[in-house]
Design a protein around this motif. Structure first.
Motif: not given
Length: 280
Positions: A230-231, A234, A263-264, A266-267, A270-271
């Motif tokens: 996950h890290a 993607s 998912d993108e 959400e990432r 978070v960033r």
């Protein structure tokens, strides 16, 4: 989605099943997993028949494809240039007229199994190099895992898990590996002990999660993405890999493309919350 031998990934027919699948919800998720399972089984049956036929015929082209793959990987590991003249020596003069087909099949296998694409260094086709489809480092190195034995099966395995609803049964994983000529209990020339690789090495490195299915009796096991997967990559990157192998675009997998977009997003949130910039 269906993984085929010779480096091709077949997407589910969008007009037959994907059009009615909703982007979210337990019903569509079950359909996605059921479709993936049935297609993997169908692929297994067809590929077994194909493999048996090749063994009966003792196909010399298949042997040359394997030899050329080993040569290309050796050159890649040693960071040496790949010359067309050297590849022709591997193929030998007898099979020179079949060189385009042999090179095509070897390239397809390298893309599916290793996530490596063969590219011309010079426009005249005299020199080539292997670069990672998922490369984000800019130097052609594999961008996830550490070295070909680990990263070689990891990228397509992450794809199988994603396309199976983010968790793939151990049975389905081995069916997929069998299609690639990797078998449980049989040492592989490149990957070594495949069971140890996928249930211990990649698990200890947190690229895969291997767990017992809850309430299963007798016990059954399944694979999920690990923390480092996950890290370091993607869902969108894995979908791009599958699409590139299939010579299509990520949106050809509409249900999974919608999930990858979420998912993108959400990432990105978070960033933004952590003040980090997007990866290249």
């Amino acid at each position: 989605s269906q993984i085929l031998p010779r480096g091709k990934v077949r997407t589910a027919e969008p007009q037959k099943g994907q059009a009615t699948a909703k982007p979210a919800g337990r019903v569509s998720r079950r359909r996605s997993k059921a479709g993936a399972k049935s297609q993997v089984k169908e692929s297994k049956n067809s590929s077994q028949a194909s493999t048996s036929a090749e063994k009966v015929q003792n196909d010399p082209l298949t042997r040359k494809v394997g030899m050329l793959m080993e040569f290309l990987l050796e050159k890649h590991n040693m960071k040496e240039p790949i010359m067309r003249a050297s590849m022709l020596k591997i193929v030998t003069r007898r099979f020179k007229e079949h060189f385009p087909e042999i090179l095509k099949r070897a390239s397809e296998h390298l893309e599916l199994v290793f996530g490596l694409e063969l590219k011309e260094v010079k426009p005249n086709g005299l020199a080539y190099t292997l670069v990672s489809i998922l490369d984000t480092t800019g130097d052609g190195s594999v961008s996830i895992g550490s070295g070909l034995p680990r990263s070689g099966l990891l990228i397509p395995l992450l794809g199988v898990i994603f396309l199976s609803g983010n968790q793939a049964s151990e049975e389905d994983v081995w069916e997929f590996l069998n299609i690639l000529g990797v078998y449980d209990g049989r040492n592989h020339s490149i990957f070594g002990d495949p069971r140890k690789l996928i249930t211990q090495d990649l698990v200890q490195e947190k690229y895969l999660e291997y767990r017992q299915v809850p309430d299963s009796n007798p016990p059954r096991y399944e694979f999920l993405w690990g923390q480092r997967a996950h890290a370091e990559t993607s869902k969108m990157k894995i979908l791009e890999f599958l699409a590139k192998v299939h010579d299509t675009v990520p949106s050809a997998f509409p249900y999974h493309y919608a999930e990858a977009l979420r998912d993108e997003e959400e990432r990105a949130r978070v960033r933004a919350a952590s003040g980090r910039s997007a990866p290249p």
